[in-house]
Design a protein around this motif. Structure first.
Motif, PDB file in Angstrom:
ATOM      1  N   GLU A  91       0.839  -1.199   0.000  1.00 31.82           N
ATOM      2  CA  GLU A  91       0.000   0.000   0.000  1.00 31.82           C
ATOM      3  C   GLU A  91       0.876   1.251   0.000  1.00 31.82           C
ATOM      4  O   GLU A  91       0.580   2.228  -0.693  1.00 31.82           O
ATOM      5  N   ALA A  92       1.970   1.218   0.759  1.00 28.00           N
ATOM      6  CA  ALA A  92       2.903   2.355   0.764  1.00 28.00           C
ATOM      7  C   ALA A  92       3.475   2.584  -0.627  1.00 28.00           C
ATOM      8  O   ALA A  92       3.674   3.726  -1.051  1.00 28.00           O
ATOM      9  N   GLY A  93       3.741   1.509  -1.365  1.00 35.15           N
ATOM     10  CA  GLY A  93       4.250   1.623  -2.725  1.00 35.15           C
ATOM     11  C   GLY A  93       3.242   2.230  -3.682  1.00 35.15           C
ATOM     12  O   GLY A  93       3.613   2.905  -4.642  1.00 35.15           O
ATOM     13  N   ARG A  94       1.973   2.000  -3.424  1.00 37.40           N
ATOM     14  CA  ARG A  94       0.921   2.575  -4.273  1.00 37.40           C
ATOM     15  C   ARG A  94       0.728   4.068  -4.009  1.00 37.40           C
ATOM     16  O   ARG A  94       0.360   4.804  -4.913  1.00 37.40           O
ATOM     17  N   THR A  95       0.935   4.485  -2.754  1.00 37.31           N
ATOM     18  CA  THR A  95       0.553   5.843  -2.371  1.00 37.31           C
ATOM     19  C   THR A  95       1.722   6.809  -2.145  1.00 37.31           C
ATOM     20  O   THR A  95       1.489   8.005  -1.971  1.00 37.31           O
ATOM     21  N   ALA A  96       2.952   6.321  -2.131  1.00 41.51           N
ATOM     22  CA  ALA A  96       4.103   7.212  -1.945  1.00 41.51           C
ATOM     23  C   ALA A  96       4.217   8.160  -3.136  1.00 41.51           C
ATOM     24  O   ALA A  96       3.948   7.778  -4.276  1.00 41.51           O
ATOM     25  N   SER A  97       4.620   9.383  -2.853  1.00 38.18           N
ATOM     26  CA  SER A  97       4.784  10.335  -3.954  1.00 38.18           C
ATOM     27  C   SER A  97       6.024   9.975  -4.769  1.00 38.18           C
ATOM     28  O   SER A  97       7.002   9.456  -4.236  1.00 38.18           O
ATOM     29  N   ILE A  98       5.948  10.252  -6.052  1.00 41.37           N
ATOM     30  CA  ILE A  98       7.084   9.996  -6.939  1.00 41.37           C
ATOM     31  C   ILE A  98       8.277  10.857  -6.497  1.00 41.37           C
ATOM     32  O   ILE A  98       9.421  10.401  -6.520  1.00 41.37           O
ATOM     33  N   GLY A  99       8.016  12.073  -6.051  1.00 48.73           N
ATOM     34  CA  GLY A  99       9.096  12.937  -5.571  1.00 48.73           C
ATOM     35  C   GLY A  99       9.821  12.322  -4.389  1.00 48.73           C
ATOM     36  O   GLY A  99      11.055  12.322  -4.340  1.00 48.73           O
ATOM     37  N   TRP A 100       9.070  11.786  -3.430  1.00 50.22           N
ATOM     38  CA  TRP A 100       9.690  11.144  -2.270  1.00 50.22           C
ATOM     39  C   TRP A 100      10.511   9.940  -2.708  1.00 50.22           C
ATOM     40  O   TRP A 100      11.640   9.745  -2.252  1.00 50.22           O
ATOM     41  N   LEU A 101       9.948   9.146  -3.610  1.00 50.40           N
ATOM     42  CA  LEU A 101      10.665   7.964  -4.102  1.00 50.40           C
ATOM     43  C   LEU A 101      11.973   8.348  -4.782  1.00 50.40           C
ATOM     44  O   LEU A 101      13.014   7.741  -4.527  1.00 50.40           O
ATOM     45  N   VAL A 102      11.928   9.361  -5.638  1.00 48.22           N
ATOM     46  CA  VAL A 102      13.142   9.790  -6.339  1.00 48.22           C
ATOM     47  C   VAL A 102      14.170  10.316  -5.337  1.00 48.22           C
ATOM     48  O   VAL A 102      15.351   9.992  -5.440  1.00 48.22           O
ATOM     49  N   ARG A 103      13.726  11.079  -4.353  1.00 48.28           N
ATOM     50  CA  ARG A 103      14.653  11.565  -3.320  1.00 48.28           C
ATOM     51  C   ARG A 103      15.337  10.393  -2.615  1.00 48.28           C
ATOM     52  O   ARG A 103      16.544  10.412  -2.377  1.00 48.28           O
ATOM     53  N   GLU A 104      14.558   9.377  -2.259  1.00 52.39           N
ATOM     54  CA  GLU A 104      15.101   8.225  -1.540  1.00 52.39           C
ATOM     55  C   GLU A 104      16.045   7.396  -2.413  1.00 52.39           C
ATOM     56  O   GLU A 104      17.058   6.897  -1.937  1.00 52.39           O
ATOM     57  N   LEU A 105      15.699   7.236  -3.675  1.00 53.35           N
ATOM     58  CA  LEU A 105      16.516   6.415  -4.567  1.00 53.35           C
ATOM     59  C   LEU A 105      17.769   7.155  -5.045  1.00 53.35           C
ATOM     60  O   LEU A 105      18.823   6.546  -5.226  1.00 53.35           O
ATOM     61  N   GLU A 106      17.659   8.449  -5.245  1.00 52.73           N
ATOM     62  CA  GLU A 106      18.791   9.248  -5.738  1.00 52.73           C
ATOM     63  C   GLU A 106      19.736   9.668  -4.623  1.00 52.73           C
ATOM     64  O   GLU A 106      20.913   9.885  -4.860  1.00 52.73           O
ATOM     65  N   GLY A 107      19.204   9.861  -3.431  1.00 47.86           N
ATOM     66  CA  GLY A 107      20.020  10.436  -2.372  1.00 47.86           C
ATOM     67  C   GLY A 107      20.012  11.947  -2.514  1.00 47.86           C
ATOM     68  O   GLY A 107      19.565  12.492  -3.512  1.00 47.86           O
ATOM     69  N   ASP A 108      20.496  12.639  -1.513  1.00 43.55           N
ATOM     70  CA  ASP A 108      20.460  14.100  -1.535  1.00 43.55           C
ATOM     71  C   ASP A 108      21.792  14.653  -2.024  1.00 43.55           C
ATOM     72  O   ASP A 108      22.626  15.086  -1.249  1.00 43.55           O
ATOM     73  N   ARG A 109      21.959  14.601  -3.329  1.00 46.68           N
ATOM     74  CA  ARG A 109      23.198  15.102  -3.930  1.00 46.68           C
ATOM     75  C   ARG A 109      22.979  16.482  -4.508  1.00 46.68           C
ATOM     76  O   ARG A 109      21.874  16.845  -4.885  1.00 46.68           O
ATOM     77  N   GLU A 110      24.072  17.210  -4.611  1.00 42.63           N
ATOM     78  CA  GLU A 110      24.047  18.518  -5.275  1.00 42.63           C
ATOM     79  C   GLU A 110      23.862  18.302  -6.779  1.00 42.63           C
ATOM     80  O   GLU A 110      24.296  17.286  -7.324  1.00 42.63           O
ATOM     81  N   VAL A 111      23.251  19.280  -7.445  1.00 46.31           N
ATOM     82  CA  VAL A 111      23.099  19.198  -8.893  1.00 46.31           C
ATOM     83  C   VAL A 111      24.465  19.288  -9.562  1.00 46.31           C
ATOM     84  O   VAL A 111      24.753  18.572 -10.520  1.00 46.31           O
TER      85      VAL A 111
END
Length: 149
Positions: A70-90
């Protein structure tokens, strides 16, 4: 902004699982790797991270496969990308050869603001939003055996 192949595979995995749910298909790491033209090892790493985040549940064995939570269905794409990418500088301003303009440069702040705007836009959508419209063709079609073609 350029997303890594790891994030790409993570998002594709979630979308494929979401679209396959309506047809009650068994989807495995091998199935996803085949359809995404990626190595099973790379997909397994993305699935491991998604599992760690609570987005998918992986079952092993003969009747195993991946299930979207259910979390996978409702998580925001932005949150997912942040988690998968990590918080790196551009861009990297420091490092071995730091930029000589770093003390007075405004580019770093502008790019950080742009990155946040990118994530805010992605926050408006969930995996379900991206796969809910059944009138849209699914790019990766599943065969009756649960394999991609």
């Amino acid at each position: 902004m350029h997303l890594t192949r790891f994030t790409d595979l993570g998002l594709r995995t979630l979308m494929l699982l979401s679209s396959g749910e309506s047809e009650d298909r068994r989807i495995t790491t091998r199935t996803i790797a085949s359809g995404a033209n990626a190595s099973e090892h790379h997909v397994a790493k993305a699935v491991s991270k998604l599992s760690e985040l609570g987005m998918v549940h992986a079952r092993r064995g003969r009747v195993g496969g991946l299930v979207l939570t259910e979390a996978g269905r409702t998580a925001s794409i932005g949150w997912l990308v942040r988690e998968l990418e990590g918080d790196r500088e551009v861009i990297e301003c420091g490092g071995e050869s730091p930029c000589p303009l770093i003390a007075a440069c405004r580019l770093r702040r502008v790019l950080a603001d742009a990155k946040e705007a990118f994530y805010r836009e992605l926050d408006r959508y969930t995996v379900t939003d991206l796969t809910a419209d059944t009138r849209l063709p699914i790019v990766l079609q599943l065969t009756t055996e649960g394999n991609l073609r």
